[in-house]
Design a protein around this motif. Sequence first.
Motif, PDB file in Angstrom:
ATOM      1  N   VAL A 185       6.847   4.601   7.013  1.00  0.00           N
ATOM      2  CA  VAL A 185       5.745   4.215   7.909  1.00  0.00           C
ATOM      3  C   VAL A 185       4.671   3.466   7.112  1.00  0.00           C
ATOM      4  O   VAL A 185       4.164   2.425   7.534  1.00  0.00           O
ATOM      5  CB  VAL A 185       5.137   5.463   8.596  1.00  0.00           C
ATOM      6  N   PHE A 186       4.340   3.985   5.934  1.00  0.00           N
ATOM      7  CA  PHE A 186       3.279   3.388   5.109  1.00  0.00           C
ATOM      8  C   PHE A 186       3.688   1.983   4.656  1.00  0.00           C
ATOM      9  O   PHE A 186       2.914   1.033   4.742  1.00  0.00           O
ATOM     10  CB  PHE A 186       3.003   4.275   3.889  1.00  0.00           C
ATOM     11  N   GLU A 187       4.933   1.854   4.208  1.00  0.00           N
ATOM     12  CA  GLU A 187       5.374   0.564   3.659  1.00  0.00           C
ATOM     13  C   GLU A 187       5.636  -0.479   4.743  1.00  0.00           C
ATOM     14  O   GLU A 187       5.751  -1.657   4.465  1.00  0.00           O
ATOM     15  CB  GLU A 187       6.601   0.766   2.763  1.00  0.00           C
ATOM     16  N   LYS A 188       5.719  -0.017   6.008  1.00  0.00           N
ATOM     17  CA  LYS A 188       5.837  -0.978   7.113  1.00  0.00           C
ATOM     18  C   LYS A 188       4.512  -1.742   7.241  1.00  0.00           C
ATOM     19  O   LYS A 188       4.481  -2.939   7.477  1.00  0.00           O
ATOM     20  CB  LYS A 188       6.145  -0.202   8.399  1.00  0.00           C
ATOM     21  N   THR A 189       3.393  -1.025   7.074  1.00  0.00           N
ATOM     22  CA  THR A 189       2.074  -1.678   7.148  1.00  0.00           C
ATOM     23  C   THR A 189       1.727  -2.371   5.836  1.00  0.00           C
ATOM     24  O   THR A 189       1.125  -3.436   5.817  1.00  0.00           O
ATOM     25  CB  THR A 189       0.980  -0.629   7.465  1.00  0.00           C
ATOM     26  N   PHE A 190       2.068  -1.712   4.707  1.00  0.00           N
ATOM     27  CA  PHE A 190       1.700  -2.264   3.391  1.00  0.00           C
ATOM     28  C   PHE A 190       2.968  -2.465   2.571  1.00  0.00           C
ATOM     29  O   PHE A 190       3.329  -1.603   1.761  1.00  0.00           O
ATOM     30  CB  PHE A 190       0.768  -1.293   2.656  1.00  0.00           C
ATOM     31  N   PRO A 191       3.688  -3.596   2.781  1.00  0.00           N
ATOM     32  CA  PRO A 191       4.934  -3.803   2.030  1.00  0.00           C
ATOM     33  C   PRO A 191       4.654  -3.732   0.529  1.00  0.00           C
ATOM     34  O   PRO A 191       3.687  -4.318   0.058  1.00  0.00           O
ATOM     35  CB  PRO A 191       5.389  -5.198   2.450  1.00  0.00           C
ATOM     36  N   PRO A 192       5.489  -2.993  -0.215  1.00  0.00           N
ATOM     37  CA  PRO A 192       5.197  -2.810  -1.645  1.00  0.00           C
ATOM     38  C   PRO A 192       5.384  -4.100  -2.422  1.00  0.00           C
ATOM     39  O   PRO A 192       6.224  -4.923  -2.068  1.00  0.00           O
ATOM     40  CB  PRO A 192       6.225  -1.769  -2.083  1.00  0.00           C
ATOM     41  N   LYS A 193       4.594  -4.237  -3.468  1.00  0.00           N
ATOM     42  CA  LYS A 193       4.793  -5.367  -4.383  1.00  0.00           C
ATOM     43  C   LYS A 193       6.062  -5.086  -5.169  1.00  0.00           C
ATOM     44  O   LYS A 193       6.376  -3.942  -5.446  1.00  0.00           O
ATOM     45  CB  LYS A 193       3.622  -5.407  -5.380  1.00  0.00           C
ATOM     46  N   SER A 194       6.761  -6.143  -5.560  1.00  0.00           N
ATOM     47  CA  SER A 194       7.979  -5.895  -6.330  1.00  0.00           C
ATOM     48  C   SER A 194       7.590  -5.304  -7.683  1.00  0.00           C
ATOM     49  O   SER A 194       6.511  -5.565  -8.199  1.00  0.00           O
ATOM     50  CB  SER A 194       8.756  -7.180  -6.536  1.00  0.00           C
ATOM     51  N   PHE A 195       8.512  -4.509  -8.223  1.00  0.00           N
ATOM     52  CA  PHE A 195       8.181  -3.738  -9.432  1.00  0.00           C
ATOM     53  C   PHE A 195       7.801  -4.653 -10.587  1.00  0.00           C
ATOM     54  O   PHE A 195       6.930  -4.328 -11.390  1.00  0.00           O
ATOM     55  CB  PHE A 195       9.372  -2.851  -9.812  1.00  0.00           C
ATOM     56  N   SER A 196       8.446  -5.860 -10.642  1.00  0.00           N
ATOM     57  CA  SER A 196       8.159  -6.749 -11.775  1.00  0.00           C
ATOM     58  C   SER A 196       6.700  -7.227 -11.745  1.00  0.00           C
ATOM     59  O   SER A 196       6.109  -7.507 -12.778  1.00  0.00           O
ATOM     60  CB  SER A 196       9.110  -7.935 -11.759  1.00  0.00           C
ATOM     61  N   ASP A 197       6.117  -7.304 -10.521  1.00  0.00           N
ATOM     62  CA  ASP A 197       4.702  -7.718 -10.427  1.00  0.00           C
ATOM     63  C   ASP A 197       3.793  -6.696 -11.092  1.00  0.00           C
ATOM     64  O   ASP A 197       2.697  -7.011 -11.542  1.00  0.00           O
ATOM     65  CB  ASP A 197       4.264  -7.842  -8.954  1.00  0.00           C
ATOM     66  N   LEU A 198       4.246  -5.430 -11.083  1.00  0.00           N
ATOM     67  CA  LEU A 198       3.381  -4.373 -11.614  1.00  0.00           C
ATOM     68  C   LEU A 198       3.527  -4.233 -13.129  1.00  0.00           C
ATOM     69  O   LEU A 198       2.760  -3.537 -13.764  1.00  0.00           O
ATOM     70  CB  LEU A 198       3.729  -3.031 -10.952  1.00  0.00           C
ATOM     71  N   GLN A 199       4.561  -4.853 -13.683  1.00  0.00           N
ATOM     72  CA  GLN A 199       4.775  -4.702 -15.127  1.00  0.00           C
ATOM     73  C   GLN A 199       3.706  -5.477 -15.902  1.00  0.00           C
ATOM     74  O   GLN A 199       3.217  -6.498 -15.456  1.00  0.00           O
ATOM     75  CB  GLN A 199       6.163  -5.221 -15.526  1.00  0.00           C
ATOM     76  N   ASP A 200       3.419  -4.971 -17.073  1.00  0.00           N
ATOM     77  CA  ASP A 200       2.372  -5.580 -17.878  1.00  0.00           C
ATOM     78  C   ASP A 200       2.993  -6.659 -18.775  1.00  0.00           C
ATOM     79  O   ASP A 200       3.950  -6.390 -19.477  1.00  0.00           O
ATOM     80  CB  ASP A 200       1.775  -4.475 -18.765  1.00  0.00           C
ATOM     81  N   THR A 201       2.451  -7.879 -18.731  1.00  0.00           N
ATOM     82  CA  THR A 201       3.081  -8.926 -19.545  1.00  0.00           C
ATOM     83  C   THR A 201       2.237  -9.310 -20.748  1.00  0.00           C
ATOM     84  O   THR A 201       2.692  -9.971 -21.658  1.00  0.00           O
ATOM     85  CB  THR A 201       3.297 -10.192 -18.687  1.00  0.00           C
TER      86      THR A 201
END
Length: 331
Positions: free
Chosen positions: A292-308
């Motif tokens: 239900v939560f991710e229907k409203t707020f689609p998650p960012k892909s995991f690679s976006d969250l990685q630190d570069t």
Amino acid sequence: DTLWDLAIAEVEKRENPGDDDDDVKPGEVWEKSILFMGNKNGGKTTIILRCLEREESPKPTLALEYTFGRRARRHNTPKDVAHFWELGGGTSLVELIRIPITVHNIRSFAVVLVLDLSKPNELWTTMESLLQITRNHVNKILTKLEKTNSEVAAEIKQRMWNNLQRDHPDSALVDPFPIPLVIIGSKYDIFHEFDSEMRKIISKTLRFVSHYYGASLVFTSKSEALLLKARALINHLAFGYDKSKSVSVDPSKPLFIPAGLDSMSQIGPPPASDSDLGKMRANTPLELWKKVFEKTFPPKSFSDLQDTKDPAQDSQYAEYEVDVMRAQKNQ
């Protein structure tokens, strides 16, 4: 004390781990450890500095950082010690939790998860990966403990349920986290500007998650009044201060719900229409809320969250001699 005195005291403590932290005898020092983790730039360092009443400005945390605080419970008594660990880098360095959480301190360990309310699309992914890996690590430690010290393992498992009253109607529906957990929603000032429907979904979901894990929940921002509430929960974990009994569940105000004081009936069903709920396939309540939560707020892909960014280039850790040698090696 010299380093040797401290080392001797530490060894003695490890050889006689029979004293229970919760009934510290007069004159004894109480020692607790807390690990802060959560979104990158979510405000963890700021919260720690406020808890320790330090006036310095926060720097970005690299990997795993350590600091400590001391407080005397009464006049002329030895000061209690609280060890504060902070995991930087969001979810990218979560394997480092193995360093602070060990067999020796598991009984006096707690976790504070700081979630950035201004980034709802990262919220579930961050929470799920950090809590899952921490839980798996703690469970491994408990399995080890069952073989070497089954009494302590049983006591930790029992303590998970202590926040729920004996006949709490939700005891079959929740799955308490193995060690004390506080969930802090930070940047409430930005979140407060969101559309009221979005705020409702985020607040309701975090209430469900906190109740499911037997955690306390508090929303905070840079405002002094809200920081004080977060501090009260952390001081309870770190120095055994009294628990706050106040509760605020109004979605138009900052939430403040100490562990065990919420219920599924008050939280209500996931915020979706019946026809949508009927279409969602989920094996557990947690999975249903996630969908239900991710229907409203689609998650960012995991690679976006990685630190570069390369931490070796960070100016706050500059070391002239080392950097010169490094440049030479790279060349």
